[in-house]
Design a protein around this motif. Structure first.
Motif, PDB file in Angstrom:
ATOM      1  N   GLY A 225       0.814  -1.204   0.000  1.00 35.06           N
ATOM      2  CA  GLY A 225       0.000   0.000   0.000  1.00 35.06           C
ATOM      3  C   GLY A 225       0.846   1.252   0.000  1.00 35.06           C
ATOM      4  O   GLY A 225       0.544   2.225  -0.714  1.00 35.06           O
ATOM      5  N   ALA A 226       1.921   1.262   0.786  1.00 36.34           N
ATOM      6  CA  ALA A 226       2.818   2.409   0.800  1.00 36.34           C
ATOM      7  C   ALA A 226       3.482   2.606  -0.562  1.00 36.34           C
ATOM      8  O   ALA A 226       3.662   3.740  -1.017  1.00 36.34           O
ATOM      9  CB  ALA A 226       3.873   2.240   1.890  1.00 36.34           C
ATOM     10  N   ALA A 227       3.840   1.508  -1.215  1.00 36.98           N
ATOM     11  CA  ALA A 227       4.432   1.616  -2.545  1.00 36.98           C
ATOM     12  C   ALA A 227       3.439   2.197  -3.547  1.00 36.98           C
ATOM     13  O   ALA A 227       3.787   3.061  -4.362  1.00 36.98           O
ATOM     14  CB  ALA A 227       4.910   0.242  -3.013  1.00 36.98           C
ATOM     15  N   VAL A 228       2.194   1.730  -3.494  1.00 36.88           N
ATOM     16  CA  VAL A 228       1.157   2.271  -4.380  1.00 36.88           C
ATOM     17  C   VAL A 228       0.954   3.753  -4.110  1.00 36.88           C
ATOM     18  O   VAL A 228       0.864   4.570  -5.043  1.00 36.88           O
ATOM     19  CB  VAL A 228      -0.162   1.488  -4.193  1.00 36.88           C
ATOM     20  CG1 VAL A 228      -1.310   2.213  -4.904  1.00 36.88           C
ATOM     21  CG2 VAL A 228      -0.027   0.070  -4.725  1.00 36.88           C
ATOM     22  N   GLY A 229       0.887   4.128  -2.826  1.00 42.20           N
ATOM     23  CA  GLY A 229       0.720   5.533  -2.497  1.00 42.20           C
ATOM     24  C   GLY A 229       1.873   6.389  -2.991  1.00 42.20           C
ATOM     25  O   GLY A 229       1.665   7.506  -3.478  1.00 42.20           O
ATOM     26  N   ALA A 230       3.094   5.879  -2.869  1.00 36.42           N
ATOM     27  CA  ALA A 230       4.261   6.638  -3.321  1.00 36.42           C
ATOM     28  C   ALA A 230       4.241   6.854  -4.834  1.00 36.42           C
ATOM     29  O   ALA A 230       4.618   7.932  -5.319  1.00 36.42           O
ATOM     30  CB  ALA A 230       5.539   5.908  -2.906  1.00 36.42           C
ATOM     31  N   LEU A 231       3.801   5.848  -5.582  1.00 34.27           N
ATOM     32  CA  LEU A 231       3.830   5.930  -7.040  1.00 34.27           C
ATOM     33  C   LEU A 231       2.627   6.654  -7.625  1.00 34.27           C
ATOM     34  O   LEU A 231       2.598   6.922  -8.834  1.00 34.27           O
ATOM     35  CB  LEU A 231       3.912   4.522  -7.630  1.00 34.27           C
ATOM     36  CG  LEU A 231       5.199   3.754  -7.316  1.00 34.27           C
ATOM     37  CD1 LEU A 231       5.112   2.325  -7.822  1.00 34.27           C
ATOM     38  CD2 LEU A 231       6.417   4.460  -7.913  1.00 34.27           C
ATOM     39  N   THR A 232       1.631   6.966  -6.804  1.00 32.23           N
ATOM     40  CA  THR A 232       0.438   7.654  -7.316  1.00 32.23           C
ATOM     41  C   THR A 232       0.243   9.013  -6.648  1.00 32.23           C
ATOM     42  O   THR A 232      -0.844   9.576  -6.700  1.00 32.23           O
ATOM     43  CB  THR A 232      -0.817   6.792  -7.093  1.00 32.23           C
ATOM     44  OG1 THR A 232      -0.943   6.466  -5.701  1.00 32.23           O
ATOM     45  CG2 THR A 232      -0.739   5.511  -7.900  1.00 32.23           C
ATOM     46  N   SER A 233       1.275   9.518  -6.012  1.00 29.90           N
ATOM     47  CA  SER A 233       1.211  10.822  -5.352  1.00 29.90           C
ATOM     48  C   SER A 233       2.339  11.699  -5.874  1.00 29.90           C
ATOM     49  O   SER A 233       3.118  11.295  -6.745  1.00 29.90           O
ATOM     50  CB  SER A 233       1.311  10.659  -3.826  1.00 29.90           C
ATOM     51  OG  SER A 233       0.265   9.857  -3.327  1.00 29.90           O
ATOM     52  N   ARG A 234       2.418  12.899  -5.342  1.00 24.17           N
ATOM     53  CA  ARG A 234       3.504  13.790  -5.680  1.00 24.17           C
ATOM     54  C   ARG A 234       4.842  13.144  -5.335  1.00 24.17           C
ATOM     55  O   ARG A 234       4.964  12.535  -4.276  1.00 24.17           O
ATOM     56  CB  ARG A 234       3.330  15.088  -4.859  1.00 24.17           C
ATOM     57  CG  ARG A 234       4.299  16.195  -5.197  1.00 24.17           C
ATOM     58  CD  ARG A 234       4.133  17.349  -4.241  1.00 24.17           C
ATOM     59  NE  ARG A 234       4.434  16.944  -2.882  1.00 24.17           N
ATOM     60  CZ  ARG A 234       5.663  16.861  -2.387  1.00 24.17           C
ATOM     61  NH1 ARG A 234       6.706  17.139  -3.155  1.00 24.17           N
ATOM     62  NH2 ARG A 234       5.857  16.480  -1.146  1.00 24.17           N
TER      63      ARG A 234
END
Length: 223
Positions: free
Chosen positions: A140-149
């Motif tokens: 989830g953290a990886a997905v958040g990192a790749l879909t955010s600023r």
């Protein structure tokens, strides 16, 4: 880095923007997990629900600061380190949330397989559920990192990408999260307690790569 982590944690707590994902996760567990259900299946459900929550927490952390404050922190500590502190803070909160949920679900669930045929010791179930939750928190953290600023700056693109990425991370064959959750569900059917170490190793590698890539991108785009 310790000072940056404290700063980001304090910023997150004071903003109270963590409340919506935490409340949503609690509601998700309240609907899907009831006392007396087989423990491994409940732990699989608990882990799967943590993935989009972790992605949401990452987005909250990387967008919490006003631009001026973000620029000051980046100038003082370096843009890559400042961004990494945001990601690690969100991941730490997600891991704590998964740990608490795993403990509660283990205690209220029935220590048996589906149909209540095969006994499943609670400690062994928790030893399988904790790595499963950690896998989903990492992905989830990886997905958040790749879909955010700084990867996606437009909210209109970032939010749908986050939701789609979280869904694919849970259901796609070959995903560490899908493997960990499936192992728990399958173990609930057979009574065999899995320990998803291979999915955990894969999640660590993928998340480290996502964090490193976004950190380099932040440093490249900073003035």
């Amino acid at each position: 880095m310790t000072a940056l982590l404290r700063y980001q944690a304090d910023l997150l707590l004071r903003s109270q923007r963590w409340l919506p994902p935490v409340i949503l996760y609690a509601a998700f567990l309240g609907v899907g997990v009831q006392s007396g259900q087989p423990v491994l299946g409940s732990l699989g459900y608990t882990a799967a629900g943590l993935l989009p929550v972790a992605a949401w927490l990452v987005r909250i952390c990387v967008t919490a600061e006003p631009p001026a404050a973000r620029a000051c922190v980046a100038a003082a500590r370096g843009p890559a380190r400042a961004h990494l502190a945001c990601l690690l803070t969100a991941l730490f909160v997600a891991v704590l949330l998964g740990l608490a949920a795993t403990v509660v679900v283990t205690l209220i669930s029935d220590p048996a397989s589906d149909g209540h045929r095969v006994p499943v010791p609670r400690l062994r179930a928790a030893a399988a559920g904790l790595p499963g939750a950690l896998v989903c928190a990492l992905l989830g953290a990886a997905v958040g990192a790749l879909t955010s600023r700084p990867v996606l700056r437009s909210r209109g693109r970032a939010v749908p990408a986050l939701l789609l990425g979280a869904l694919l991370a849970v259901v796609s064959a070959g995903s560490p999260a899908q493997a960990a959750v499936s192992a728990l569900v399958t173990g609930s059917r057979t009574g065999r307690v899995p320990v998803p170490l291979l999915p955990l190793a894969g999640a660590v590698v993928l998340t480290a790569a996502a964090f490193a890539a976004t950190g380099r991108l932040v440093a490249r785009r900073s003035p």
